[in-house]
Write a protein that holds these residues in place. Structure first.
Motif, short mmCIF file in Angstrom:
data_model
loop_
_atom_site.label_atom_id
_atom_site.label_comp_id
_atom_site.label_asym_id
_atom_site.label_seq_id
_atom_site.Cartn_x
_atom_site.Cartn_y
_atom_site.Cartn_z
N ALA A 1 36.61 11.80 5.64
CA ALA A 1 37.04 12.99 5.00
C ALA A 1 36.82 14.85 5.84
CB ALA A 1 37.75 12.98 3.39
N ALA A 2 36.86 15.72 6.53
CA ALA A 2 36.57 16.71 6.19
C ALA A 2 37.18 18.18 6.57
CB ALA A 2 35.98 16.77 8.17
N TYR A 3 36.99 19.30 6.63
CA TYR A 3 37.59 20.21 6.43
C TYR A 3 37.25 21.17 7.03
CZ TYR A 3 40.50 24.36 4.09
OH TYR A 3 41.55 25.23 4.31
N GLN A 4 37.94 22.37 7.82
CA GLN A 4 37.53 23.10 8.81
C GLN A 4 38.07 24.46 8.29
OE1 GLN A 4 37.55 21.29 12.88
NE2 GLN A 4 38.52 22.10 13.52
N VAL A 5 38.11 25.26 9.18
CA VAL A 5 38.55 26.44 9.27
C VAL A 5 37.71 27.47 10.82
CG1 VAL A 5 39.50 27.21 7.27
CG2 VAL A 5 37.64 28.38 8.01
N THR A 6 38.89 28.31 11.92
CA THR A 6 38.44 28.61 12.94
C THR A 6 38.44 30.60 12.41
OG1 THR A 6 40.26 28.71 13.92
CG2 THR A 6 38.91 27.15 14.28
N ALA B 1 28.42 4.99 -4.19
CA ALA B 1 28.20 3.92 -3.38
C ALA B 1 26.44 2.68 -3.49
CB ALA B 1 28.99 4.25 -1.93
N LEU B 2 26.13 3.49 -3.11
CA LEU B 2 24.64 2.40 -2.58
C LEU B 2 24.07 1.67 -3.53
CD1 LEU B 2 22.22 2.31 -0.38
CD2 LEU B 2 21.25 4.02 -1.54
N PRO B 3 23.94 1.69 -4.68
CA PRO B 3 23.81 0.58 -5.86
C PRO B 3 24.62 -0.01 -6.16
CG PRO B 3 23.21 2.59 -6.51
CD PRO B 3 24.36 3.39 -5.12
N LYS B 4 25.96 -0.46 -4.78
CA LYS B 4 26.86 -1.43 -5.39
C LYS B 4 27.05 -1.92 -3.63
CE LYS B 4 29.23 1.87 -8.93
NZ LYS B 4 28.11 2.42 -8.83
N LEU B 5 26.91 -1.66 -3.28
CA LEU B 5 26.99 -2.48 -1.57
C LEU B 5 26.17 -3.05 -1.91
CD1 LEU B 5 26.91 1.23 0.49
CD2 LEU B 5 28.48 -0.64 0.89
N THR B 6 26.81 -3.92 -0.95
CA THR B 6 26.30 -5.36 -0.63
C THR B 6 24.69 -5.52 0.17
OG1 THR B 6 27.90 -6.18 1.01
CG2 THR B 6 28.60 -6.39 -1.53
N SER B 7 24.27 -6.14 -0.06
CA SER B 7 23.21 -6.14 1.21
C SER B 7 23.79 -6.77 2.00
CB SER B 7 21.67 -7.38 0.85
OG SER B 7 20.56 -7.33 1.57
N GLY B 8 23.54 -5.21 4.06
CA GLY B 8 24.14 -6.54 5.38
C GLY B 8 25.60 -4.88 5.01
N GLY B 9 25.47 -4.82 4.07
CA GLY B 9 26.38 -3.41 3.83
C GLY B 9 26.38 -1.94 4.74
N SER B 10 27.05 -1.13 5.25
CA SER B 10 26.93 -0.38 5.50
C SER B 10 26.96 1.29 5.15
CB SER B 10 28.17 -0.51 7.32
OG SER B 10 26.98 -1.36 7.70
N ILE B 11 26.83 2.29 5.71
CA ILE B 11 27.32 3.35 5.57
C ILE B 11 27.69 4.30 6.48
CG2 ILE B 11 26.74 5.88 4.09
CD1 ILE B 11 25.39 4.44 1.85
N ILE B 12 28.77 5.06 7.37
CA ILE B 12 28.99 5.09 8.56
C ILE B 12 30.05 6.26 7.99
CG2 ILE B 12 30.04 5.20 10.85
CD1 ILE B 12 30.68 2.02 9.54
N ASN B 13 29.04 7.51 9.18
CA ASN B 13 29.45 9.28 8.59
C ASN B 13 29.39 9.50 9.68
OD1 ASN B 13 28.08 9.52 6.13
ND2 ASN B 13 26.09 9.74 6.76
N THR B 14 31.69 10.13 9.38
CA THR B 14 31.85 11.04 10.61
C THR B 14 30.90 12.54 10.55
OG1 THR B 14 33.74 9.80 10.59
CG2 THR B 14 33.69 12.07 11.82
N VAL B 15 30.17 12.47 11.95
CA VAL B 15 29.33 13.46 12.49
C VAL B 15 30.32 14.42 13.32
CG1 VAL B 15 27.56 12.85 10.87
CG2 VAL B 15 27.99 12.59 13.23
N SER B 16 29.73 15.14 14.00
CA SER B 16 30.67 15.87 15.20
C SER B 16 29.08 16.41 16.42
CB SER B 16 31.50 17.14 14.79
OG SER B 16 32.40 17.63 15.96
N ILE B 17 29.70 16.57 17.69
CA ILE B 17 29.73 17.30 18.46
C ILE B 17 28.75 18.76 18.24
CG2 ILE B 17 31.40 18.45 19.76
CD1 ILE B 17 29.82 17.84 22.29
N GLN B 18 29.51 18.91 17.06
CA GLN B 18 29.93 20.74 16.56
C GLN B 18 28.29 20.05 16.09
OE1 GLN B 18 31.28 23.50 17.04
NE2 GLN B 18 32.41 22.49 18.49
#
Length: 296
Positions: free
Chosen positions: A139-144, A174-191
Protein backbone atom coordinates in the motif's frame (compact mmCIF):
# COMPACT_ATOMS: atom_id res chain seq x y z
CA UNK A 1 1.94 -32.10 -31.01
CA UNK A 2 3.42 -30.17 -28.10
CA UNK A 3 2.33 -26.63 -27.33
CA UNK A 4 4.93 -23.99 -28.06
CA UNK A 5 5.54 -20.84 -26.12
CA UNK A 6 4.75 -17.86 -28.29
CA UNK A 7 6.99 -14.95 -27.38
CA UNK A 8 5.74 -11.40 -27.76
CA UNK A 9 7.54 -8.16 -28.42
CA UNK A 10 7.56 -6.50 -24.95
CA UNK A 11 7.30 -3.06 -26.53
CA UNK A 12 3.91 -3.80 -28.03
CA UNK A 13 2.62 -6.50 -25.68
CA UNK A 14 0.42 -3.93 -23.91
CA UNK A 15 -1.16 -0.58 -24.71
CA UNK A 16 1.28 2.25 -25.40
CA UNK A 17 0.90 5.97 -24.78
CA UNK A 18 -0.79 8.25 -25.45
CA UNK A 19 -3.51 6.90 -23.15
CA UNK A 20 -7.12 8.12 -23.31
CA UNK A 21 -7.46 8.10 -19.54
CA UNK A 22 -9.39 10.99 -18.02
CA UNK A 23 -8.55 12.28 -14.52
CA UNK A 24 -10.06 10.28 -11.68
CA UNK A 25 -12.19 12.37 -9.35
CA UNK A 26 -11.54 10.42 -6.15
CA UNK A 27 -8.07 9.55 -4.97
CA UNK A 28 -6.80 6.84 -5.20
CA UNK A 29 -9.42 5.95 -7.81
CA UNK A 30 -11.03 2.76 -9.00
CA UNK A 31 -9.91 0.17 -11.52
CA UNK A 32 -13.18 0.23 -13.43
CA UNK A 33 -12.64 3.90 -14.31
CA UNK A 34 -9.31 3.27 -16.04
CA UNK A 35 -8.71 3.35 -19.80
CA UNK A 36 -7.00 1.13 -20.76
CA UNK A 37 -7.99 -1.25 -17.99
CA UNK A 38 -4.97 -2.62 -16.11
CA UNK A 39 -3.97 -6.24 -16.62
CA UNK A 40 -3.57 -8.09 -13.32
CA UNK A 41 -2.96 -11.46 -14.92
CA UNK A 42 -6.63 -12.48 -14.96
CA UNK A 43 -6.27 -14.26 -18.30
CA UNK A 44 -2.55 -14.94 -18.34
CA UNK A 45 -1.10 -15.95 -14.97
CA UNK A 46 -0.88 -19.71 -14.52
CA UNK A 47 0.23 -21.12 -11.20
CA UNK A 48 2.19 -24.27 -10.47
CA UNK A 49 1.77 -24.75 -6.71
CA UNK A 50 4.80 -22.70 -5.65
CA UNK A 51 2.99 -21.33 -2.56
CA UNK A 52 0.58 -24.18 -1.85
CA UNK A 53 -0.90 -24.05 1.63
CA UNK A 54 0.68 -20.72 2.59
CA UNK A 55 -1.09 -17.65 3.94
CA UNK A 56 -0.27 -14.13 2.76
CA UNK A 57 -1.25 -10.63 3.83
CA UNK A 58 -1.10 -8.19 0.92
CA UNK A 59 -1.70 -4.50 1.60
CA UNK A 60 -3.20 -2.35 -1.11
CA UNK A 61 -4.55 -5.56 -2.63
CA UNK A 62 -7.75 -4.05 -3.96
CA UNK A 63 -6.10 -2.85 -7.18
CA UNK A 64 -2.86 -2.42 -9.11
CA UNK A 65 0.23 -4.35 -8.10
CA UNK A 66 -1.48 -5.58 -4.92
CA UNK A 67 -4.33 -7.19 -6.85
CA UNK A 68 -1.92 -8.82 -9.30
CA UNK A 69 0.12 -10.23 -6.41
CA UNK A 70 -2.97 -11.50 -4.58
CA UNK A 71 -4.19 -13.23 -7.74
CA UNK A 72 -0.80 -14.77 -8.49
CA UNK A 73 -0.39 -15.98 -4.91
CA UNK A 74 -3.82 -17.59 -5.01
CA UNK A 75 -3.08 -19.33 -8.31
CA UNK A 76 0.10 -20.63 -6.68
CA UNK A 77 -2.00 -22.15 -3.89
CA UNK A 78 -1.98 -19.51 -1.15
CA UNK A 79 -4.80 -18.10 0.94
CA UNK A 80 -4.82 -14.30 0.87
CA UNK A 81 -5.75 -11.50 3.25
CA UNK A 82 -6.78 -8.54 1.09
CA UNK A 83 -5.95 -5.33 2.94
CA UNK A 84 -7.44 -2.14 1.52
CA UNK A 85 -8.32 1.41 2.51
CA UNK A 86 -11.91 2.03 1.38
CA UNK A 87 -12.33 0.80 -2.20
CA UNK A 88 -14.86 -1.92 -1.44
CA UNK A 89 -15.84 -2.60 -5.07
CA UNK A 90 -12.24 -3.19 -6.11
CA UNK A 91 -11.45 -5.25 -3.00
CA UNK A 92 -14.48 -7.45 -3.63
CA UNK A 93 -13.36 -8.03 -7.20
CA UNK A 94 -9.94 -9.13 -5.95
CA UNK A 95 -11.65 -11.46 -3.47
CA UNK A 96 -13.65 -13.09 -6.24
CA UNK A 97 -10.50 -13.62 -8.31
CA UNK A 98 -8.78 -15.30 -5.37
CA UNK A 99 -11.77 -17.48 -4.48
CA UNK A 100 -12.14 -18.59 -8.10
CA UNK A 101 -8.83 -20.44 -7.65
CA UNK A 102 -10.32 -22.54 -4.85
CA UNK A 103 -8.31 -20.76 -2.17
CA UNK A 104 -9.67 -18.60 0.62
CA UNK A 105 -9.67 -14.79 0.76
CA UNK A 106 -10.78 -12.35 3.43
CA UNK A 107 -11.05 -8.59 2.93
CA UNK A 108 -9.99 -6.27 5.76
CA UNK A 109 -10.57 -2.54 5.40
CA UNK A 110 -8.48 -0.11 7.40
CA UNK A 111 -6.43 3.06 7.28
CA UNK A 112 -2.85 1.88 7.77
CA UNK A 113 -1.71 5.33 8.83
CA UNK A 114 -3.09 4.18 12.19
CA UNK A 115 -0.88 1.93 14.32
CA UNK A 116 -3.95 0.24 15.76
CA UNK A 117 -5.25 -0.57 12.24
CA UNK A 118 -1.95 -2.26 11.43
CA UNK A 119 -2.11 -4.29 14.64
CA UNK A 120 -5.69 -5.27 13.87
CA UNK A 121 -4.80 -6.41 10.34
CA UNK A 122 -2.14 -8.83 11.53
CA UNK A 123 -4.27 -9.94 14.47
CA UNK A 124 -7.31 -10.62 12.29
CA UNK A 125 -5.20 -12.54 9.79
CA UNK A 126 -3.83 -14.76 12.55
CA UNK A 127 -7.23 -15.31 14.14
CA UNK A 128 -8.78 -16.33 10.83
CA UNK A 129 -6.04 -18.50 9.34
CA UNK A 130 -4.03 -19.45 12.42
CA UNK A 131 -0.72 -18.72 10.74
CA UNK A 132 1.13 -16.22 8.60
CA UNK A 133 3.78 -17.00 6.00
CA UNK A 134 4.07 -13.91 3.80
CA UNK A 135 3.64 -10.18 4.37
CA UNK A 136 3.61 -7.90 1.32
CA UNK A 137 3.88 -4.21 2.24
CA UNK A 138 2.50 -2.73 -0.95
CA UNK A 139 0.00 0.00 0.00
CA UNK A 140 1.22 3.49 -0.87
CA UNK A 141 0.09 7.08 -1.18
CA UNK A 142 1.44 9.97 -3.25
CA UNK A 143 0.62 13.46 -4.39
CA UNK A 144 2.36 15.58 -7.02
CA UNK A 145 3.26 19.24 -6.55
CA UNK A 146 5.44 21.62 -8.60
CA UNK A 147 7.13 23.35 -5.66
CA UNK A 148 8.22 22.23 -2.20
CA UNK A 149 6.07 24.87 -0.52
CA UNK A 150 3.03 23.38 -2.26
CA UNK A 151 3.32 20.18 -0.17
CA UNK A 152 1.31 20.59 3.00
CA UNK A 153 2.43 19.16 6.31
CA UNK A 154 -0.75 17.06 6.33
CA UNK A 155 0.12 15.55 2.94
CA UNK A 156 3.70 14.89 3.98
CA UNK A 157 2.52 13.24 7.18
CA UNK A 158 0.03 11.00 5.38
CA UNK A 159 2.60 9.91 2.79
CA UNK A 160 5.17 9.10 5.50
CA UNK A 161 2.68 7.21 7.63
CA UNK A 162 1.29 5.18 4.71
CA UNK A 163 4.60 4.38 3.03
CA UNK A 164 7.01 4.08 5.97
CA UNK A 165 5.23 3.90 9.33
CA UNK A 166 2.73 1.27 8.17
CA UNK A 167 5.37 -1.14 6.77
CA UNK A 168 7.31 -0.71 10.03
CA UNK A 169 4.27 -1.34 12.23
CA UNK A 170 3.10 -4.28 10.14
CA UNK A 171 6.55 -5.87 9.97
CA UNK A 172 7.07 -5.41 13.71
CA UNK A 173 3.75 -7.11 14.47
CA UNK A 174 4.11 -9.81 11.84
CA UNK A 175 7.72 -10.88 12.35
CA UNK A 176 7.19 -12.86 15.59
CA UNK A 177 4.25 -14.63 13.95
CA UNK A 178 5.78 -15.44 10.56
CA UNK A 179 6.75 -19.04 10.05
CA UNK A 180 10.43 -19.86 9.64
CA UNK A 181 11.04 -19.77 5.91
CA UNK A 182 8.48 -17.00 5.51
CA UNK A 183 8.96 -13.65 3.81
CA UNK A 184 8.39 -9.93 4.07
CA UNK A 185 8.33 -8.23 0.67
CA UNK A 186 8.22 -4.46 0.34
CA UNK A 187 7.18 -2.46 -2.70
CA UNK A 188 9.72 0.33 -3.11
CA UNK A 189 10.25 2.33 -6.33
CA UNK A 190 12.73 3.74 -8.80
CA UNK A 191 11.86 6.98 -7.00
CA UNK A 192 14.02 5.72 -4.14
CA UNK A 193 17.02 5.99 -6.46
CA UNK A 194 16.06 8.69 -8.97
CA UNK A 195 13.64 11.08 -7.22
CA UNK A 196 11.31 13.21 -9.30
CA UNK A 197 10.96 16.65 -7.70
CA UNK A 198 7.17 16.67 -8.07
CA UNK A 199 7.07 13.44 -6.02
CA UNK A 200 9.50 14.58 -3.33
CA UNK A 201 7.76 13.19 -0.20
CA UNK A 202 6.93 9.92 -1.98
CA UNK A 203 10.55 9.55 -3.12
CA UNK A 204 11.75 10.17 0.44
CA UNK A 205 9.55 7.34 1.71
CA UNK A 206 10.76 4.89 -0.91
CA UNK A 207 14.40 5.63 -0.07
CA UNK A 208 13.54 5.00 3.57
CA UNK A 209 11.80 1.73 2.74
CA UNK A 210 14.85 0.52 0.84
CA UNK A 211 16.90 1.13 3.97
CA UNK A 212 14.27 -0.58 6.12
CA UNK A 213 14.34 -3.62 3.82
CA UNK A 214 18.09 -4.05 4.16
CA UNK A 215 18.19 -3.37 7.89
CA UNK A 216 15.22 -5.56 8.75
CA UNK A 217 16.68 -8.43 6.72
CA UNK A 218 19.56 -8.58 9.22
CA UNK A 219 17.14 -8.84 12.15
CA UNK A 220 14.58 -11.14 10.55
CA UNK A 221 17.06 -13.83 9.50
CA UNK A 222 17.48 -14.72 13.20
CA UNK A 223 13.91 -16.04 12.91
CA UNK A 224 14.49 -17.67 9.53
CA UNK A 225 12.50 -14.96 7.73
CA UNK A 226 13.71 -13.32 4.52
CA UNK A 227 13.09 -9.64 3.69
CA UNK A 228 13.31 -8.29 0.15
CA UNK A 229 11.85 -5.56 -2.03
CA UNK A 230 10.63 -4.96 -5.56
CA UNK A 231 11.35 -1.55 -7.11
CA UNK A 232 8.91 -0.80 -9.93
CA UNK A 233 9.20 1.98 -12.44
CA UNK A 234 6.02 3.40 -14.01
CA UNK A 235 3.12 0.98 -13.51
CA UNK A 236 -0.43 1.49 -14.80
CA UNK A 237 -2.53 1.59 -11.62
CA UNK A 238 -5.35 3.82 -10.30
CA UNK A 239 -2.78 5.76 -8.27
CA UNK A 240 -1.48 7.35 -11.49
CA UNK A 241 -4.60 9.07 -12.92
CA UNK A 242 -5.62 9.73 -9.33
CA UNK A 243 -2.53 11.81 -8.53
CA UNK A 244 -0.76 12.86 -11.75
CA UNK A 245 -1.73 15.74 -14.03
CA UNK A 246 -3.65 14.77 -17.16
CA UNK A 247 -0.99 15.34 -19.83
CA UNK A 248 1.61 13.37 -17.89
CA UNK A 249 -0.91 10.55 -17.51
CA UNK A 250 -1.40 10.50 -21.27
CA UNK A 251 2.36 10.05 -21.79
CA UNK A 252 2.95 7.86 -18.75
CA UNK A 253 5.77 5.35 -19.27
CA UNK A 254 7.26 6.86 -22.44
CA UNK A 255 10.54 7.43 -20.56
CA UNK A 256 11.25 3.67 -20.36
CA UNK A 257 13.10 1.55 -22.89
CA UNK A 258 9.78 -0.10 -23.74
CA UNK A 259 8.07 3.23 -24.40
CA UNK A 260 5.14 2.27 -22.15
CA UNK A 261 4.17 1.73 -18.55
CA UNK A 262 4.30 -1.72 -16.98
CA UNK A 263 1.11 -3.62 -16.27
CA UNK A 264 0.63 -5.01 -12.74
CA UNK A 265 0.70 -8.57 -14.14
CA UNK A 266 4.28 -8.06 -15.26
CA UNK A 267 5.50 -7.51 -11.70
CA UNK A 268 3.58 -10.24 -9.87
CA UNK A 269 6.01 -13.07 -10.80
CA UNK A 270 8.80 -11.29 -8.90
CA UNK A 271 6.70 -11.31 -5.72
CA UNK A 272 5.88 -14.98 -6.25
CA UNK A 273 9.51 -15.95 -6.66
CA UNK A 274 10.65 -13.93 -3.64
CA UNK A 275 8.02 -15.62 -1.45
CA UNK A 276 8.77 -19.12 -2.73
CA UNK A 277 11.38 -21.63 -1.53
CA UNK A 278 13.18 -21.05 -4.84
CA UNK A 279 14.49 -17.78 -3.36
CA UNK A 280 15.75 -19.44 -0.18
CA UNK A 281 19.17 -17.74 -0.39
CA UNK A 282 17.83 -14.27 -1.19
CA UNK A 283 17.42 -11.62 1.51
CA UNK A 284 18.12 -7.93 1.90
CA UNK A 285 17.86 -7.46 -1.88
CA UNK A 286 15.99 -4.98 -4.06
CA UNK A 287 14.85 -6.19 -7.48
CA UNK A 288 14.18 -3.58 -10.12
CA UNK A 289 11.36 -3.76 -12.64
CA UNK A 290 11.79 -0.26 -14.04
CA UNK A 291 11.64 -0.74 -17.79
CA UNK A 292 15.39 -0.31 -18.11
CA UNK A 293 15.72 2.76 -15.86
CA UNK A 294 17.37 1.26 -12.76
CA UNK A 295 20.51 3.31 -11.99
CA UNK A 296 23.83 1.49 -12.29
Amino acid sequence: MTNKLELQDPRTQYARPPYDQQPLIDMPGHTGEMNPRPDHGEDSYQGSGLLKGLTAVVTGADSGIGRAVALAYAREGANVVISYLSEEVDADETRKLVEATGNEAICIAGDLTSESACEKLIGDAMRHFGKLDILVNNAAYQVTRDQIDAFSTEEFDRILKTNVYAPFWLSRDALPKLTSGGSIINTVSIQGYEPSPELLPYAVTKSALIGMTKGLAKLAIDRGVRVNAVAPGPVWTPLIPGSVEEEKVRQFGTNTLFGRAAQPAELAPLYVWLASPSASYVTGEVFGATGGRTPV
